[in-house]
Design a protein around this motif. Structure first.
Motif, short mmCIF file in Angstrom:
data_model
loop_
_atom_site.label_atom_id
_atom_site.label_comp_id
_atom_site.label_asym_id
_atom_site.label_seq_id
_atom_site.Cartn_x
_atom_site.Cartn_y
_atom_site.Cartn_z
N THR A 155 -1.09 -9.65 -8.17
CA THR A 155 -2.22 -10.48 -7.76
C THR A 155 -3.47 -10.11 -8.55
O THR A 155 -3.53 -9.09 -9.23
N HIS A 186 -8.05 -11.68 -5.24
CA HIS A 186 -7.01 -11.87 -4.22
C HIS A 186 -6.94 -10.62 -3.34
O HIS A 186 -6.97 -10.70 -2.11
N GLU A 231 0.18 -7.85 2.92
CA GLU A 231 0.93 -8.00 1.68
C GLU A 231 2.29 -7.30 1.60
O GLU A 231 3.21 -7.85 1.02
N ASP A 291 0.10 -12.72 3.09
CA ASP A 291 -0.94 -11.80 2.63
C ASP A 291 -1.55 -11.00 3.77
O ASP A 291 -1.88 -9.83 3.60
N VAL A 322 -3.61 -16.11 0.67
CA VAL A 322 -4.68 -16.30 -0.30
C VAL A 322 -4.06 -17.04 -1.49
O VAL A 322 -3.09 -16.57 -2.07
N SER A 340 -3.26 -18.86 -5.04
CA SER A 340 -3.42 -18.80 -6.49
C SER A 340 -3.00 -20.15 -7.04
O SER A 340 -2.41 -20.98 -6.32
N GLN A 388 -9.09 -18.30 -3.68
CA GLN A 388 -9.72 -17.14 -4.32
C GLN A 388 -10.65 -17.56 -5.46
O GLN A 388 -11.34 -16.72 -6.02
N GLU A 445 -8.49 -17.90 -12.71
CA GLU A 445 -7.41 -16.91 -12.80
C GLU A 445 -7.19 -16.38 -14.22
O GLU A 445 -6.37 -15.51 -14.44
#
Length: 197
Positions: free
Chosen positions: A40, A44, A69, A85, A110, A112, A141, A193
């Motif tokens: 991650t 995150h 997690e 998460d 969370v 992505s 995020q 990201e």
């Protein structure tokens, strides 16, 4: 959190549990298939930490526990075991357990870019089948955006709300608390990201 199928082989649930107990890499399990969990971003990880810390402040004194997690949840018995998460549970058998939460009250993912569709669709449909689950929370995020699914008394009916302001407060009325969006994103500088601000 992203995942990649690592083997064409089908595993029994017992084989999967043994592999997870002995290995260092986490895998989600779905109908005999295993999927390695990807790493991650720092944001995150920060957001997961902020949410976990906030929930612990409220629920540890009540005898509940919060996991993040590295603990799996039983979404469908012997069939689907993902790693949310953040997990809140107040069930004594979960708190005294070792590897699996079976009675979560809140699940948080969370998002992505690679996992957003999976978390909003595939996981949502399966998480709704967990009888104890009262809330499913999706957190971006990359910008200020939190989505909340709340179970109602009507079979199969969930309320959807979204929050896109640091001043907003997320209501968890069924559990008697609220979470300011500002707490979720405390100290977070949004980046994409690829690391661009």
């Amino acid at each position: 959190m992203g995942q990649a199928q690592i083997s064409e082989k089908k595993y029994t649930f017992e084989e999967y549990l043994k592999m997870e107990e002995q290995g260092e890499i986490r895998h989600e399990y779905y109908d005999g298939e295993i999927f390695a969990m990807a790493g991650t971003t720092m944001n995150h990880n920060r957001i997961v930490g902020r949410i976990r810390s906030f929930l612990e402040g409220i629920f540890l004194p009540k005898g509940c526990d919060v996991f993040a997690e590295n603990v799996k949840v039983e979404a469908i018995q012997n069939f689907y075991y993902p790693y949310p998460d953040v997990i809140l549970t107040c069930a004594p058998e979960d708190i005294s357990g070792t590897y699996i939460v079976r009675h979560p009250s809140i699940l948080v993912e969370v998002l992505s870019k690679s996992s957003a569709g999976y978390d909003r669709d595939f996981k949502l449909r399966r998480y709704k089948g967990i009888a104890s689950l009262q809330y499913y929370v999706l957190v971006s995020q990359n910008d200020c955006y939190v989505e909340l699914y709340t179970r109602t008394d009507q079979e199969g009916i969930w309320i959807y709300q979204s929050f896109d302001s640091h001043d907003a407060v997320i209501p968890f009325d069924l559990l008697g608390f609220a979470m300011p969006v500002a707490k979720v994103y405390e100290g977070i500088v949004f980046v994409d990201e690829d690391g661009e601000k």
